[in-house]
Design a protein around this motif. Structure first.
Motif, PDB file in Angstrom:
ATOM      1  N   VAL A  87      -7.107   9.718   2.675  1.00  0.00           N
ATOM      2  CA  VAL A  87      -6.063   8.640   2.434  1.00  0.00           C
ATOM      3  C   VAL A  87      -5.303   8.533   3.741  1.00  0.00           C
ATOM      4  N   ARG A  88      -5.014   9.403   4.321  1.00  0.00           N
ATOM      5  CA  ARG A  88      -4.000   9.545   5.456  1.00  0.00           C
ATOM      6  C   ARG A  88      -5.012   9.057   6.601  1.00  0.00           C
ATOM      7  N   MET A 129       0.858  -1.106   0.174  1.00  0.00           N
ATOM      8  CA  MET A 129       0.166   0.192  -0.047  1.00  0.00           C
ATOM      9  C   MET A 129       0.835   1.146  -0.148  1.00  0.00           C
ATOM     10  N   LEU A 130       0.421   2.110  -0.760  1.00  0.00           N
ATOM     11  CA  LEU A 130       0.958   3.509  -0.788  1.00  0.00           C
ATOM     12  C   LEU A 130       2.527   3.337  -1.364  1.00  0.00           C
ATOM     13  N   GLY A 131       2.667   2.058  -2.073  1.00  0.00           N
ATOM     14  CA  GLY A 131       4.096   1.842  -2.704  1.00  0.00           C
ATOM     15  C   GLY A 131       4.894   0.973  -1.954  1.00  0.00           C
ATOM     16  N   GLU A 132       4.404   0.597  -0.829  1.00  0.00           N
ATOM     17  CA  GLU A 132       5.216  -0.162   0.141  1.00  0.00           C
ATOM     18  C   GLU A 132       4.905  -1.532   0.004  1.00  0.00           C
ATOM     19  N   VAL A 133       5.851  -2.552   0.291  1.00  0.00           N
ATOM     20  CA  VAL A 133       5.555  -3.778   0.413  1.00  0.00           C
ATOM     21  C   VAL A 133       5.577  -4.305   1.792  1.00  0.00           C
ATOM     22  N   GLY A 137      -3.434  -2.453  -2.611  1.00  0.00           N
ATOM     23  CA  GLY A 137      -4.641  -2.336  -2.074  1.00  0.00           C
ATOM     24  C   GLY A 137      -5.131  -0.818  -1.332  1.00  0.00           C
ATOM     25  N   SER A 138      -4.350   0.354  -1.751  1.00  0.00           N
ATOM     26  CA  SER A 138      -4.486   1.425  -0.985  1.00  0.00           C
ATOM     27  C   SER A 138      -5.923   2.033  -1.198  1.00  0.00           C
ATOM     28  N   ARG A 139      -6.403   2.086  -2.532  1.00  0.00           N
ATOM     29  CA  ARG A 139      -7.644   2.410  -2.701  1.00  0.00           C
ATOM     30  C   ARG A 139      -8.706   1.765  -2.178  1.00  0.00           C
ATOM     31  N   ALA A 140      -8.590   0.443  -1.940  1.00  0.00           N
ATOM     32  CA  ALA A 140      -9.687  -0.611  -1.572  1.00  0.00           C
ATOM     33  C   ALA A 140      -9.774  -0.213  -0.191  1.00  0.00           C
ATOM     34  N   PHE A 141      -8.504  -0.095   0.697  1.00  0.00           N
ATOM     35  CA  PHE A 141      -8.458   0.218   2.171  1.00  0.00           C
ATOM     36  C   PHE A 141      -9.054   1.636   2.394  1.00  0.00           C
ATOM     37  N   GLN A 157      -7.467   6.776   6.627  1.00  0.00           N
ATOM     38  CA  GLN A 157      -7.807   5.581   6.538  1.00  0.00           C
ATOM     39  C   GLN A 157      -6.383   4.645   6.481  1.00  0.00           C
ATOM     40  N   LEU A 158      -5.466   5.203   5.975  1.00  0.00           N
ATOM     41  CA  LEU A 158      -4.436   4.232   5.834  1.00  0.00           C
ATOM     42  C   LEU A 158      -3.318   4.318   6.835  1.00  0.00           C
ATOM     43  N   ALA A 159      -3.087   5.209   7.567  1.00  0.00           N
ATOM     44  CA  ALA A 159      -2.068   5.597   8.546  1.00  0.00           C
ATOM     45  C   ALA A 159      -2.074   4.680   9.670  1.00  0.00           C
ATOM     46  N   ARG A 160      -3.228   4.466  10.151  1.00  0.00           N
ATOM     47  CA  ARG A 160      -3.335   3.474  11.286  1.00  0.00           C
ATOM     48  C   ARG A 160      -2.985   2.008  10.860  1.00  0.00           C
TER      49      ARG A 160
END
Length: 69
Positions: free
Chosen positions: A55-56, A1-5, A29-33, A58-61
């Protein structure tokens, strides 16, 4: 996600074929999350149309809890 593995070895059973997270295997899965759209259309790294705050939030946590490879 966000370009990281991320290393999901501890939960690898969840990513096997037929398991709940199998659709994330080998995908960004960035958009899905961020949106909750877990269809083929949502399983992309394209965040077009989403605000940086959205985006931040939802994905930061999630990103903070997964070990990176």
């Amino acid at each position: 996600m966000l370009g990281e593995v991320f290393d999901v070895t501890k939960g690898e059973r969840h990513y096997r074929p037929g398991q709940p997270y199998a659709f994330f295997t080998g995908r960004d899965g960035s958009r899905a999350f961020t949106t909750g759209d877990f269809t083929e259309a949502g399983l992309t790294d394209d965040l077009t149309g989403l605000s940086a705050d959205q985006v931040r939030a939802q994905l930061a946590r999630l990103v903070a809890t997964l070990p990176r490879i």
